[in-house]
Design an enzyme around this catalytic site. Sequence first.
Site, PDB file in Angstrom:
ATOM      1  N   ASP A 270       0.865  -1.176   0.000  1.00 55.64           N
ATOM      2  CA  ASP A 270       0.000   0.000   0.000  1.00 55.64           C
ATOM      3  C   ASP A 270       0.904   1.229   0.000  1.00 55.64           C
ATOM      4  O   ASP A 270       1.336   1.669   1.062  1.00 55.64           O
ATOM      5  CB  ASP A 270      -0.874   0.026   1.256  1.00 55.64           C
ATOM      6  CG  ASP A 270      -2.205  -0.655   1.056  1.00 55.64           C
ATOM      7  OD1 ASP A 270      -2.392  -1.279   0.011  1.00 55.64           O
ATOM      8  OD2 ASP A 270      -3.051  -0.567   1.958  1.00 55.64           O
TER       9      ASP A 270
ATOM     10  N   ARG B 277      -7.872   9.406   1.761  1.00 42.58           N
ATOM     11  CA  ARG B 277      -7.363   8.370   0.862  1.00 42.58           C
ATOM     12  C   ARG B 277      -8.160   8.326  -0.441  1.00 42.58           C
ATOM     13  O   ARG B 277      -7.678   7.825  -1.453  1.00 42.58           O
ATOM     14  CB  ARG B 277      -7.422   7.013   1.563  1.00 42.58           C
ATOM     15  CG  ARG B 277      -6.628   6.943   2.860  1.00 42.58           C
ATOM     16  CD  ARG B 277      -6.957   5.681   3.635  1.00 42.58           C
ATOM     17  NE  ARG B 277      -6.586   4.492   2.887  1.00 42.58           N
ATOM     18  CZ  ARG B 277      -7.125   3.295   3.089  1.00 42.58           C
ATOM     19  NH1 ARG B 277      -8.097   3.134   3.981  1.00 42.58           N
ATOM     20  NH2 ARG B 277      -6.733   2.260   2.371  1.00 42.58           N
TER      21      ARG B 277
ATOM     22  N   LYS C 160      -9.488  -0.094  -5.497  1.00 42.25           N
ATOM     23  CA  LYS C 160     -10.117  -0.598  -4.266  1.00 42.25           C
ATOM     24  C   LYS C 160     -11.119   0.426  -3.720  1.00 42.25           C
ATOM     25  O   LYS C 160     -11.021   1.616  -4.055  1.00 42.25           O
ATOM     26  CB  LYS C 160      -9.041  -0.932  -3.222  1.00 42.25           C
ATOM     27  CG  LYS C 160      -8.147   0.260  -2.802  1.00 42.25           C
ATOM     28  CD  LYS C 160      -6.993  -0.199  -1.941  1.00 42.25           C
ATOM     29  CE  LYS C 160      -6.187   0.997  -1.445  1.00 42.25           C
ATOM     30  NZ  LYS C 160      -4.990   0.608  -0.698  1.00 42.25           N
TER      31      LYS C 160
ATOM     32  N   HIS D 291     -11.194  -2.617   9.457  1.00 39.77           N
ATOM     33  CA  HIS D 291     -10.048  -3.205  10.144  1.00 39.77           C
ATOM     34  C   HIS D 291     -10.445  -3.703  11.529  1.00 39.77           C
ATOM     35  O   HIS D 291      -9.792  -4.592  12.090  1.00 39.77           O
ATOM     36  CB  HIS D 291      -8.918  -2.183  10.293  1.00 39.77           C
ATOM     37  CG  HIS D 291      -8.287  -1.779   9.007  1.00 39.77           C
ATOM     38  ND1 HIS D 291      -8.800  -0.791   8.207  1.00 39.77           N
ATOM     39  CD2 HIS D 291      -7.185  -2.247   8.361  1.00 39.77           C
ATOM     40  CE1 HIS D 291      -8.043  -0.658   7.130  1.00 39.77           C
ATOM     41  NE2 HIS D 291      -7.058  -1.529   7.201  1.00 39.77           N
TER      42      HIS D 291
ATOM     43  N   ASP E   4      -9.206  -7.852   0.097  1.00 42.47           N
ATOM     44  CA  ASP E   4      -8.540  -7.061   1.124  1.00 42.47           C
ATOM     45  C   ASP E   4      -7.997  -8.047   2.156  1.00 42.47           C
ATOM     46  O   ASP E   4      -8.278  -9.257   2.107  1.00 42.47           O
ATOM     47  CB  ASP E   4      -9.516  -6.065   1.742  1.00 42.47           C
ATOM     48  CG  ASP E   4      -8.807  -4.836   2.320  1.00 42.47           C
ATOM     49  OD1 ASP E   4      -7.582  -4.879   2.509  1.00 42.47           O
ATOM     50  OD2 ASP E   4      -9.490  -3.824   2.583  1.00 42.47           O
TER      51      ASP E   4
END
Length: 550
Positions: free
Chosen positions: A91, A160, A190, A203, A275
């Site tokens: 990433d 992001r 993504k 997460h 992911d």
Amino acid sequence: MADSPTTIEELSLEAKVGQLIHAGIGLGNFETDAGWPTEEMKTVLETVRPGALRIYGNHRVTPHFMAQYTNQLQEWAADVDPGAPLLISADCEYGTVDIVRHETRAYPALMGRTAAGDVDLARDVSAAIAQDMLGIGLTMNHQPVVDVNTNPDNPVIGVRSPGTTPETVATYATATLEGIHAEDQVAVAKHFPGHGDTELDSHMELPHVTYDRETLERVHLPPFEAMIEEGVDCIMTSHIIVECLDPELPATLSPTILTDLLRDDLGFDGVVVTDAMMMDAIADNYPVGEAAVQAIEAGADLVLTGFVPADDLLETRDAILEAVESGRLSESRIDESVERILALKAHYDVGERRYVDPLEAIESMASAEHEAIAREAYERSFSLLGNGDVLPLSADSSVLLTGIRGVQDLEPHLDAAFGDVLSCSLAPGDVRTLDDPKPTMEPESTDRSLETLRSVADSVDVTVVTTYAREAFPAGQRRIVEELATTVPVVVVSLGLPNEYRDLPEGVAYVATYAQDRLGLPSPLPDSAGVALADVLTRDHDVLESLPVE
């Protein structure tokens, strides 16, 4: 000369299953020799034979070291099968600074590039990042983010994303993809079918989105459709439940989303990458091996799972093998994914380019051209609003620089190094840096922070306060800004999304930077960003009437 690429006919079932595994790898502690690829890592490459590796973490290493590191990994993979090179990914949303701490550079977040308002510059930034990555052996970037950040309370996407509308996201994500492809690097769009309207971080939890099918097709899918039309190589799944499509399964595990929608309706024929399966949205709800099998059943090709060394990798491999042996997964289904992965490696000549020159990696990172691109992108991405006649700072100003943080230890703030940058711009002015107070939800904590700040602020001409609002402007941060503004001119520098702007008192100068995400990445604020910020504070700039990215 590189070895001839391995064909699917030459692979055993175990080797084919290995190609579907995208293994995570941390670099260890580089203050000792333990950071170098260990024999245990070599054993994993020999037994699991993963088709791809992902590098995690921000490490105290140099580009030269990282190039040697990826070369060693490729060499071990070649010992097992000379014709099956590794895809090595990371990433690098802000550049190689995401994984290499020394002798590298950062570039603005995608939303910062949008704020700069120059599609060509956005393309140049992504091309420079691709060059930097390829120089250290990273053949795949998990970029661009094409989530439309429609929810201001979204705790995980934010800066992001390129923006808040499908048109903006499609435009700047396409420019990012063009820059990556211009350097012959693998791109990963993504997080399908869109993570921009969540209020939970996948997460840590399993988010649900409740919008209807019309909203999905009007807002969240168009950027992915643009990526497919532009020829994106890979699309990464999201660990979210999209209730209008599949109210039971997260997208990563849903045939309705990955096969019916992505493959059949949108016509994507590239590689579907999950992911990270160790994220809590999946790991807290599904066993490791079962989740991998379900992802492949749903239509995924590369399963991003586990760390090297870790039991999760073997469990994933064994679960997929058992699913084939039991008839749950057909070998022809495995072959479909392997064919796509091998075709991707052949298209990008990964075998020909598997090894890199560590000295050339140093040269790429030291590129004056890349530094100029990064600095221009930062300078043009910072926006001045609500000036209140506070800026520019005069050369002899005395300034208190303080960064207010919220309750999260990871929230961004400016470190003392920026004080040195600002001091150079203000010489012979006086810049005092105060360790950032940390107001919590408790009023007495904010009182203590205010008392500390007032003791210094009373003796300076202006206070520069850096803030970060993960969602709404935290009450403690807002109170400190409001009370300081009653006694001393205040400049608020927003380090993330500009969520504070609407809640500020009149007369406060406000600089939107879009510079850091929820983890404070890139951290510390890079030199080029610091120079750009000092320039905004000390020179005349246009004051915008509204934010460039709403």
